[in-house]
Design a protein around this motif. Sequence first.
Motif, mmCIF file in Angstrom:
data_model
loop_
_atom_site.group_PDB
_atom_site.id
_atom_site.type_symbol
_atom_site.label_atom_id
_atom_site.label_comp_id
_atom_site.label_asym_id
_atom_site.label_seq_id
_atom_site.Cartn_x
_atom_site.Cartn_y
_atom_site.Cartn_z
ATOM 1 N N LYS A 166 -5.898 -4.065 -30.937
ATOM 2 C CA LYS A 166 -5.536 -5.391 -30.418
ATOM 3 C C LYS A 166 -5.124 -5.327 -28.948
ATOM 4 C CE LYS A 166 -6.028 -6.776 -34.646
ATOM 5 N NZ LYS A 166 -7.348 -7.295 -35.068
ATOM 6 N N GLY A 167 -5.573 -4.291 -28.265
ATOM 7 C CA GLY A 167 -5.260 -4.181 -26.840
ATOM 8 C C GLY A 167 -6.057 -5.125 -25.982
ATOM 9 N N ASN A 168 -7.125 -5.740 -26.546
ATOM 10 C CA ASN A 168 -7.945 -6.665 -25.771
ATOM 11 C C ASN A 168 -7.217 -7.958 -25.445
ATOM 12 O OD1 ASN A 168 -7.849 -7.468 -28.420
ATOM 13 N ND2 ASN A 168 -10.060 -7.739 -28.676
ATOM 14 N N VAL A 192 -11.798 -3.805 -19.957
ATOM 15 C CA VAL A 192 -12.550 -2.618 -19.560
ATOM 16 C C VAL A 192 -13.209 -2.882 -18.211
ATOM 17 C CG1 VAL A 192 -14.307 -0.947 -20.233
ATOM 18 C CG2 VAL A 192 -13.030 -2.173 -21.988
ATOM 19 N N LEU A 193 -13.074 -1.932 -17.309
ATOM 20 C CA LEU A 193 -13.705 -2.031 -15.998
ATOM 21 C C LEU A 193 -14.877 -1.066 -15.916
ATOM 22 C CD1 LEU A 193 -10.781 -2.267 -13.389
ATOM 23 C CD2 LEU A 193 -12.132 -4.112 -14.385
ATOM 24 N N SER A 194 -15.950 -1.513 -15.284
ATOM 25 C CA SER A 194 -17.105 -0.655 -15.018
ATOM 26 C C SER A 194 -17.300 -0.479 -13.519
ATOM 27 C CB SER A 194 -18.363 -1.254 -15.652
ATOM 28 O OG SER A 194 -18.592 -2.568 -15.169
ATOM 29 N N VAL A 195 -16.227 -0.710 -12.754
ATOM 30 C CA VAL A 195 -16.301 -0.627 -11.301
ATOM 31 C C VAL A 195 -16.614 0.790 -10.826
ATOM 32 C CG1 VAL A 195 -13.834 -0.194 -11.004
ATOM 33 C CG2 VAL A 195 -15.111 -1.307 -9.178
ATOM 34 N N SER A 215 -2.352 0.576 -27.531
ATOM 35 C CA SER A 215 -1.440 -0.538 -27.805
ATOM 36 C C SER A 215 -0.917 -0.427 -29.226
ATOM 37 C CB SER A 215 -2.142 -1.888 -27.624
ATOM 38 O OG SER A 215 -2.467 -2.105 -26.273
ATOM 39 N N SER A 216 0.377 -0.685 -29.392
ATOM 40 C CA SER A 216 1.005 -0.612 -30.707
ATOM 41 C C SER A 216 0.844 -1.929 -31.443
ATOM 42 C CB SER A 216 2.493 -0.275 -30.568
ATOM 43 O OG SER A 216 3.199 -1.387 -30.041
ATOM 44 N N GLN A 217 1.241 -1.948 -32.710
ATOM 45 C CA GLN A 217 1.138 -3.167 -33.510
ATOM 46 C C GLN A 217 2.101 -4.243 -33.037
ATOM 47 O OE1 GLN A 217 2.182 -2.175 -37.507
ATOM 48 N NE2 GLN A 217 4.133 -1.229 -36.953
ATOM 49 N N HIS A 218 3.129 -3.849 -32.261
ATOM 50 C CA HIS A 218 4.080 -4.826 -31.719
ATOM 51 C C HIS A 218 3.584 -5.452 -30.426
ATOM 52 C CE1 HIS A 218 6.862 -3.352 -34.704
ATOM 53 N NE2 HIS A 218 6.784 -2.127 -34.212
#
Length: 748
Positions: free
Chosen positions: A218-220, A225-228, A267-270
């Motif tokens: 759920k980090g989105n 995400v970067l592709s730079v 990312s954690s569940q919190h």
Amino acid sequence: MLGLGAGGGAAKSPIKPSFVSYLTPEEIDVRDKEQAEKVDDVLLLPGEMLLCEANNVFKCSQEEGSQRGVCGRLLCTNFKITFLCEEMPDDNTPEFRNKIVGENDITLQCVDQIYGVFDDKKKVLVSGLILKKYPEKLIICCKDFRVFHFCLTYTKEEELKRIVSGIIHHTLSPKLLKRLFLFSYTQAAPCYIAATTRDDTLMFDTLKDWKLELERTKGNLGYKVLSVNGEYRLSKRLPPYFVVPISLQEESVSKFQGRGIPIWCWSSQHGTALCKMSSLPKEVDDNTIQDQKAFLSSVEQTLHRPPYEEVRIEDLSISLPSLSEVQAAYTRFKQLFLIENSTDFWDTDSKWFSLLDTSNWLEIVRQCLKKAIEVIDYLESQKINVVLKEDTASDFCSVIASLVQIMMDSYYRTRAGFQSLIQKEWVMGGHRFLERCNHLRSNKNEAPVFLLFLDCVWQLVQQYPLAFEFSETYLTVLSDCINIPIFSTFFFNSQHQRDTHKWIEDGPGKQKEALSFYTAWNWSVQFELKALSFLNNPLYVVEKSKQDKSRKGTRSKHQRQLSLPLTQSKGSNKKGFFREETGPFIRSLLGKRISKLISASDEVPSNYKVFYENWHRKPIDFHGLILPHIEGPEIRIWAQRHLRWIPEAQVLGGGNVAAMQKVLELMDEIQSLKRKVKERPTANLPTLKENDIDGRRKKSVRRSSLFPFALLHITSFRPSISTTTWRSWEAEDELVNRDDEYVELGSI
């Protein structure tokens, strides 16, 4: 040997001669043996060349004063040093056997030190040393703690000069990257597509893998995400794809080539996130310093937005040892296990624990576990984002970030998850494997950081074995893979270096083609299917099923009490939450000495001890958060890796191996009884295979505590101890007068 290419699939552009097979790994292994080149009855891997050899070499026993040993040939190739015994091979094939590196094989990268014996005096042999006299004995100490003694007294003078000079040159001399056997093997070994199920390991070399990880955690919701850095236009240190906060502009990322920005790890569940950040260049002029301050202020605003989001910067260069201290500790530590003979083992027995303590290696392991618990406290208990900071963000940042994810996320305690974690935090994270492992013999910036991480993971595995899908044997084999130069996983400093060196020319004026490197996760390259079972924890699925049932019902009230750490570790000098007038990024720019003087009275102490003790009073959820015991006695020696080649350290029929075997035997009996009860109404009841169970039980009693690596011979013990039940009842005088028994562990 054959294996999958990078990413677990077939090569996009096979190197000539090309070969694609859709066979099973067992069939591939048979054909691979047929295709392997033979030179004078010496079986070589694809791309392997015989460089020098010597006959009439005597491989000596490690028993002090013993004339025992075997005679044979000593060879050196561009891949390994190997000893071929002239005696008839043993028909008893060990249960756990590596198809690439045998008992008498030493890869060139695995050689640690070489000694020569001149007139009973031992001397260190180094690269470039001109020998006026050649030694009558070679002692080779390996990075996996094996020690080989080769007597050259009966070898012809010309062969003696060639083998000694060849071994010293090819193992200790500085070398170029493309001279590694990795490239020779990858070009020559046929590629294949295995018919078995594809491994679920994420390689994180595509945009899809990063998006899958963001969705899983759920980090989105707050990161992108970067592709730079495609084609490495931005930085050669960063991978082509990486994750940053959504609010961070691409212009900010490009300004200092990706340095000084928070890069997402997990990312954690919190909803709290773990990030890492490399330091900005320090040797700059005043104008650049002002630009850096403005840049850090803008970056800080994307993370530190009270009261909605709090962030803490953990400067690992302050709270953890330096790389030189890690290297010095490991150098002292490994001397405890490079035992040349049994007399040395017993001579150091009385002072062994004091030597272990002064090495400081286990204390460094403890400090890493403690720091990971502190970070978990902020993420889990205080709901604060954490940014790990380091010069390159690829050494201790990789250690702590990986440990935090393993403790908090049960996915990373599966085999596929653990391998994906190494790909994400170590391979794509830019850990300098070439330098830290000293694969090119440059002796610059060497430090066993990845081995430190594996030792920390082993501490977790041995404290919570039911929480991990993989076994300690898996970790031991993985530590050996670091020195096997046919896998690219641990042989590059960055993804940029890997992609740059994969291109080769098929001939003058012809188009370049890309190599498809093999990865360490292609386990069928090294092991048969039967041996692969040793890498799995047989109790993991059982415990998972049990936990699934317990979540539906009432959990058992199992209370545990723990004491505080026995040894007081030094506290971190890093400040707590950052004040509004001085942001965390700017403060990190001011340096260690100045930052200690700012807002010392405003430091918020870490509550990790309270968090640590409270967690250990709760019932254990092996598929939830796990915290290790970090008291002094709980941080132990990784015996299976460090002691496996010392016969005197092995306990026949004892240790964790014996306990595990008993559990497995009980499981087998229970399953047999269940089948018998289920099939009782039928006319023909199947007979319970008591003979099989009894045979397995007897076999487990005779196994060593360091199984499945105990393949050496125990020739004597001091003092003499009975190892069988019936002899333990003999009279004391008969026990003392009886000769020491000879036990061959390889046949157990």
